[in-house]
Design an enzyme around this catalytic site. Structure first.
Site, short mmCIF file in Angstrom:
data_model
loop_
_atom_site.label_atom_id
_atom_site.label_comp_id
_atom_site.label_asym_id
_atom_site.label_seq_id
_atom_site.Cartn_x
_atom_site.Cartn_y
_atom_site.Cartn_z
N ARG A 103 0.86 -1.18 0.00
CA ARG A 103 0.00 0.00 0.00
C ARG A 103 0.90 1.24 0.00
O ARG A 103 2.10 1.13 0.16
CB ARG A 103 -0.93 0.01 1.21
CG ARG A 103 -0.20 0.02 2.55
CD ARG A 103 -1.17 -0.24 3.69
NE ARG A 103 -0.54 -0.04 5.00
CZ ARG A 103 -1.10 -0.36 6.15
NH1 ARG A 103 -2.29 -0.91 6.18
NH2 ARG A 103 -0.48 -0.14 7.29
N CYS A 107 3.08 8.54 -5.19
CA CYS A 107 3.72 9.82 -4.90
C CYS A 107 2.61 10.82 -4.60
O CYS A 107 1.76 11.09 -5.47
CB CYS A 107 4.56 10.29 -6.08
SG CYS A 107 5.09 12.01 -5.94
N GLU A 142 -3.11 5.92 8.12
CA GLU A 142 -1.73 5.97 8.63
C GLU A 142 -0.80 6.70 7.65
O GLU A 142 0.17 6.14 7.14
CB GLU A 142 -1.22 4.56 8.92
CG GLU A 142 -2.00 3.86 10.01
CD GLU A 142 -1.49 2.45 10.31
OE1 GLU A 142 -1.79 1.94 11.39
OE2 GLU A 142 -0.79 1.87 9.44
N CYS A 151 9.18 10.14 -0.90
CA CYS A 151 9.45 9.93 -2.31
C CYS A 151 10.42 11.02 -2.76
O CYS A 151 10.33 12.16 -2.30
CB CYS A 151 8.14 10.00 -3.09
SG CYS A 151 8.27 10.08 -4.88
N CYS A 153 11.09 11.80 -6.14
CA CYS A 153 10.91 11.96 -7.58
C CYS A 153 10.95 13.44 -7.96
O CYS A 153 11.01 14.33 -7.11
CB CYS A 153 9.60 11.33 -8.02
SG CYS A 153 8.14 12.30 -7.57
N CYS A 156 8.21 15.63 -6.40
CA CYS A 156 8.51 16.02 -5.02
C CYS A 156 9.65 17.03 -4.98
O CYS A 156 9.63 17.95 -4.15
CB CYS A 156 8.88 14.78 -4.20
SG CYS A 156 7.47 13.70 -3.86
N GLU A 303 -7.66 1.81 15.97
CA GLU A 303 -7.25 0.41 15.85
C GLU A 303 -6.67 -0.02 17.20
O GLU A 303 -5.53 0.29 17.51
CB GLU A 303 -6.22 0.22 14.73
CG GLU A 303 -6.75 0.55 13.34
CD GLU A 303 -5.75 0.28 12.23
OE1 GLU A 303 -4.77 -0.46 12.48
OE2 GLU A 303 -5.92 0.81 11.12
#
Length: 696
Positions: A103, A107, A142, A151, A153, A156, A303
């Site tokens: 998961r 980006c 989360e 990331c 890239c 970003c 949770e």
């Protein structure tokens, strides 16, 4: 809404949903969280939506009186999005693109991804804004999870450049702030600045700290962007997000600002090795107190552990009573709603062994019964203290700037910011002294005692506030590595502790990173001599190892509370106290061991007039929440053995306690009153809990 479960109807046949809803109602479930990972099922191909299955599940639950919190499913983009935009896969610090699976394979800067999210979230919100059974939303899941090394890239990088320009104004200002003259790193435009990909040597620590701040701000902006869509379409719905305790990718104080309330995922027996080390009762309590501190008000646990956790490797199975104990502890530290993860245990996928309330067979067992009984026990009382807080008189400052800067340059390889804070917290926890974990920007004046560990990065405004706090009568503690850096992560050219020298009454002209040589500390009494008789053997007994770091302190008005006992600076101060205005400022030049830490903390709270809630055996936690009809006290035995506790006068038992009941505790006065003999102790069974009320 007091108790709930995380439910995944898409993971099981529809003919089981009706029975699930009925069983949930029977055990006292009032709310479910759903759909936070179900994007592919709700939009199987671009612009083609299928919400029928979710409509049916919401309706079946609603008919049983169970409301729904929906999750925006942006933590798990479907494969068709990735096929449309191959550059949506994020880039790691080694310059490699990650692949599909798991998961958060996305980006968050990608403009086409943002476009898909906007269309889907708006469509989903329009679908459920008038559904009477839908009460709110959890944004994503989360945030930052799986993005620790992501990331890097070009999308970003472009955002990073814009963020830097907003922060520093001009490239000349950035060069000055970062000291880019070092190693010929001077930039002539923001577009030249790299993201911190792997390099032959160390990156500039100023760049690294700003990168961490940027990554956090990107997550905060990504959440706010979705929240704005939801608030426009569903103005009456609640909005939250599930935090992860001391997860360090994102500044949770900033992330909390755009939420109606925060939620938290509490996993005391998580299978990950580093988390196992943080599963002690005090570690769990500290995480809950930080969650409460992010908004200064109660929160949800979205949770709460309901069984053993694991993917490839499993954690331990909760012992009888432990899930009830952890439920009590979450509520005791400020949770108004407990949602268990999850309802049933999945038969497929990465979390086949992340156990829910129901096992793989779906036949209710011991854990189902324990959670059901815990709900029945606590639910009748939770409305009375909803919104109530522990009203702590001690604050510990938790700062992401300090943590990030010390991750970049920890000095000692074993220095861990959270572990260091925990030493102070545990000394207070062990004496049942309520604590708030607060940010650098919170109001210090609320607290009689303020502990600010590892104040590594500072500025003149923070310095002014700490002087004013102490002058007005506050008791503040600072410790090693105080005031080393400015906000740009560059060293301040002042003798340590810089601007704080006058406050603390000392200077530091030398220091020692404890790599090749050890050190120890001896606590002194008011007359400046050892508490024990000064034979050589007894003197050694009074010593405790100092760890990681030692500041070599020169007092300039401060009183010495403890000294180092070895090496060239033996006999010099290790811990000091200095009167300033109407308050006192303490300083610890090293990482203290548990016994010395306890002495320091008890000295501080004694000076400040702070008291513990009640005396208790080791391993028995007592905390409180203010309620409408008095003060509620939560008593929790974290031990594997029976403990005796003297109940303070005026406390009355208000919960039907399953472990500590009349059959195993004959000292109960009568069947009807549930009051205790004032002079007699109660017996707490292993992992037992009790809820008391003192009417005020």
């Amino acid at each position: 809404m007091k108790f709930g479960v995380d439910y995944y109807p898409e993971h099981c046949p529809p003919d089981l949903w009706q029975r699930d809803a009925e069983m949930m109602k029977e055990m006292g479930i009032e709310v479910v969280r759903m759909a936070e990972f179900s994007w592919a099922k709700m939009e199987p191909s671009p612009g083609i939506y299928d919400f029928g299955w979710l409509d049916e599940a919401i309706e079946l639950l609603g008919e049983q009186g169970i409301t729904t919190m929906l999750g925006t499913p942006t933590a798990a983009p479907p494969v068709w999005i990735m096929e449309l935009h191959p550059d949506l896969y994020p880039l790691n610090a080694e310059g490699q693109r990650v692949g599909f699976g798991g998961r958060h394979h996305d980006c968050q800067s990608h403009p086409h991804y943002r476009k898909h999210i906007k269309e889907f979230v708006r469509t989903m919100a329009l679908r459920y804004r008038d559904n009477p059974y839908v009460v709110g939303w959890q944004i994503d899941n989360e945030l930052g999870n799986s993005h620790r090394n992501l990331c890097y890239c070009n999308h970003c990088r472009a955002r990073f450049h814009r963020w830097l320009e907003e922060r520093h104004g001009t490239i000349e200002g950035l060069n000055q702030a970062w000291g880019t003259v070092f190693w010929s790193q001077t930039y002539t435009s923001f577009s030249q600045i790299p993201v911190p990909l792997a390099t032959p040597n160390s990156h500039n620590p100023s760049l690294l700290l700003d990168w961490k701040r940027f990554c956090s701000s990107l997550v905060v902006e990504f959440q706010k962007w979705q929240a704005d869509i939801l608030r426009e379409v569903c103005p009456g719905h609640l909005i939250t997000h599930n935090f992860m305790g001391f997860f360090d990718k994102t500044d949770y104080f900033e992330l909390a600002k755009d939420l109606d309330f925060i939620s938290h995922d509490q996993y005391p027996m998580l299978f990950l090795e580093e988390r196992i080390k943080r599963s002690s009762p005090s570690h769990l309590g500290m995480a809950l107190d930080l969650m409460r501190g992010t908004k200064g008000k109660p929160f949800w646990v979205m949770e709460q552990l309901a069984g053993p956790t694991g993917t490839e490797i499993l954690g331990s199975t909760p012992r009888p009573g432990q899930m009830r104990l952890w439920t009590f502890q979450s509520v005791a530290h400020g949770a108004d709603t407990i949602v268990y993860f999850r309802w049933d245990t999945c038969l497929f996928g990465s979390e086949q062994y992340w156990h829910g309330i129901l096992p793989h067979s779906r036949i209710p067992g011991r854990r189902y019964e324990e959670i059901r009984d815990s709900i029945a026990e606590l639910a009748p009382h939770m409305e009375a203290f909803r919104g109530g807080l522990p009203e702590a008189e001690v604050g510990i400052v938790f700062s992401y700037d300090q943590e990030w800067a010390l991750q970049i340059q920890p000095h000692h390889p074993d220095l861990n910011y959270v572990a260091h804070l925990h030493r102070y917290y545990k000394a207070l926890f062990d004496h049942n002294i309520p604590v708030d974990l607060i940010s650098e920007n919170d109001d210090f004046s609320k607290y009689k005692v303020l502990i600010f560990p590892l104040l590594f990065v500072t500025d003149s405004e923070l310095c002014r506030r700490l002087y004013e706090y102490t002058e007005a009568g506050g008791h503040v503690l600072l410790d090693m590595r105080t005031a080393v850096k400015d906000r740009n992560n560059a060293v301040i050219s002042l003798t340590l502790p810089g601007q704080y020298s006058q406050l603390l009454g000392l200077s530091i002209y030398d220091y020692d990173c404890l790599r090749q040589f050890g050190q120890s500390v001896r606590w002194l009494n008011d007359e400046g001599i050892s508490r024990v008789a000064q034979t050589e053997d007894e003197g050694r007994k009074s010593e405790e190892e100092a760890e990681l770091w030692c500041d070599v302190i020169t007092v300039e008005g401060a009183e010495v509370l403890a000294v180092y006992t070895r090496d060239f600076y033996a006999g010099t101060p290790a811990v000091t106290r200095h009167a300033y205005g109407r308050g006192r400022a303490y300083y610890a030049g090293t990482e203290l061991g548990p016994e010395t830490m306890e002495k320091l903390v008890m000295e501080m709270i004694g000076d400040a007039g702070v008291c513990g809630i009640a005396a208790a055996p080791e391993g028995v936690e007592i905390t409180r929440r203010r309620g409408k009809d008095g003060t509620y006290f939560f008593v929790m035995n974290h031990n594997r053995t029976v403990c005796e506790l003297d109940v303070p006068k005026g406390w009355s038992l208000v919960s039907e306690v399953s472990g500590m009941n009349k059959r195993c505790n004959p000292k109960l006065k009568s069947e009807s009153s549930k009051e205790w003999h004032e002079s007699n102790p109660i017996l707490l069974q292993p992992f037992d809990c009790a809820l008391f009320l003192e009417i005020t």
